[in-house]
Design an enzyme around this catalytic site. Structure first.
Site, mmCIF file in Angstrom:
data_model
loop_
_atom_site.group_PDB
_atom_site.id
_atom_site.type_symbol
_atom_site.label_atom_id
_atom_site.label_comp_id
_atom_site.label_asym_id
_atom_site.label_seq_id
_atom_site.Cartn_x
_atom_site.Cartn_y
_atom_site.Cartn_z
ATOM 1 N N ILE A 170 -7.003 -29.930 20.182
ATOM 2 C CA ILE A 170 -7.298 -30.574 21.453
ATOM 3 C C ILE A 170 -8.529 -31.453 21.219
ATOM 4 O O ILE A 170 -9.608 -30.956 20.893
ATOM 5 C CB ILE A 170 -7.597 -29.545 22.573
ATOM 6 C CG1 ILE A 170 -6.479 -28.513 22.680
ATOM 7 C CG2 ILE A 170 -7.844 -30.266 23.902
ATOM 8 C CD1 ILE A 170 -5.133 -29.050 23.095
ATOM 9 N N TYR A 171 -8.344 -32.767 21.344
ATOM 10 C CA TYR A 171 -9.415 -33.722 21.088
ATOM 11 C C TYR A 171 -10.120 -34.103 22.384
ATOM 12 O O TYR A 171 -9.490 -34.220 23.432
ATOM 13 C CB TYR A 171 -8.858 -34.986 20.423
ATOM 14 C CG TYR A 171 -8.525 -34.764 18.976
ATOM 15 C CD1 TYR A 171 -9.474 -34.988 17.988
ATOM 16 C CD2 TYR A 171 -7.265 -34.321 18.594
ATOM 17 C CE1 TYR A 171 -9.176 -34.785 16.654
ATOM 18 C CE2 TYR A 171 -6.957 -34.116 17.264
ATOM 19 C CZ TYR A 171 -7.918 -34.348 16.299
ATOM 20 O OH TYR A 171 -7.626 -34.135 14.978
ATOM 21 N N PHE A 172 -11.429 -34.326 22.265
ATOM 22 C CA PHE A 172 -12.272 -34.694 23.400
ATOM 23 C C PHE A 172 -13.023 -35.976 23.093
ATOM 24 O O PHE A 172 -13.313 -36.278 21.937
ATOM 25 C CB PHE A 172 -13.288 -33.579 23.690
ATOM 26 C CG PHE A 172 -12.654 -32.325 24.190
ATOM 27 C CD1 PHE A 172 -12.519 -32.096 25.551
ATOM 28 C CD2 PHE A 172 -12.158 -31.385 23.305
ATOM 29 C CE1 PHE A 172 -11.901 -30.945 26.014
ATOM 30 C CE2 PHE A 172 -11.547 -30.229 23.758
ATOM 31 C CZ PHE A 172 -11.415 -30.011 25.111
ATOM 32 N N VAL A 182 -8.641 -35.847 25.470
ATOM 33 C CA VAL A 182 -7.910 -37.055 25.087
ATOM 34 C C VAL A 182 -6.438 -36.752 24.865
ATOM 35 O O VAL A 182 -5.569 -37.364 25.477
ATOM 36 C CB VAL A 182 -8.516 -37.683 23.807
ATOM 37 C CG1 VAL A 182 -7.712 -38.894 23.348
ATOM 38 C CG2 VAL A 182 -9.964 -38.057 24.035
#
Length: 180
Positions: free
Chosen positions: A36-38, A106
């Site tokens: 899980i990208y931020f 994102v």
């Protein structure tokens, strides 16, 4: 730690598995990964070439969760960059903390990854949801170490495996973002 990593698109997993077996690479593990990208509320990581993610890995009944920060790429031929990673207990709580601090989620990147060991290389065959087959070869070095020799050896190994093109410096996140 400096992660010297090169990624290339490959034709298929079956042929590459045979090539890896022929050179004596050993299968080490197979796992599912969800990243899980931020993005930061201060700078746009897409512009600064950084990454912040929560990675959950599952292998058999085992689950591990990590926060990973990746710094900007430090050369023009590979994905060599600083990487800092720590283990955490709960991805949802961590995601909640990030979002309360203004970080925005994102995208999730999901893949099945088969790892191989060959000499001091870690090789992975990556079946990423939404993308063609890829292979990554990497070596981890201490901070401040000269990475150019390691990078050359990675490209030599790719060549030994019959891969001389299809190299990709962008992340799986960036490749998926281009598609969707």
């Amino acid at each position: 730690m400096i992660e010297v990593e090169v990624k290339a698109k490959i034709e298929n997993f079956q042929d590459m598995e045979k090539k890896l077996e022929n050179i004596g690479a050993l299968k080490s593990k197979k796992e599912f990964q969800e990243d899980i990208y931020f993005n930061s509320p201060i700078v746009d990581f897409a512009n600064t070439d950084e990454a912040l993610r929560i990675r959950t890995t599952r292998e058999n009944e085992s689950e591990n969760i990590f926060i990973t920060y990746k710094g900007p790429k430090i050369d023009s031929k590979s994905k060599t960059r600083e990487e800092i990673e720590i283990a955490i207990e709960d991805s949802e709580k961590c995601s909640g903390i990030f979002q309360h601090l203004g970080f925005s989620m994102v995208r999730a990147v999901r893949k099945n990854r088969q790892y191989y060991k060959y000499e001091n290389f870690e090789i992975s065959l990556d079946d990423v949801e939404g993308l063609d087959p890829y292979m990554e070869i990497e070596i981890a070095l201490d901070d401040g170490a000269d990475y150019s020799d390691a990078q050359d050896k990675i490209f030599e190994l790719f060549s030994k495996l019959g891969v001389d093109d299809g190299f990709e410096r962008t992340s799986y996140l960036e490749l998926l973002e281009k598609l969707y």
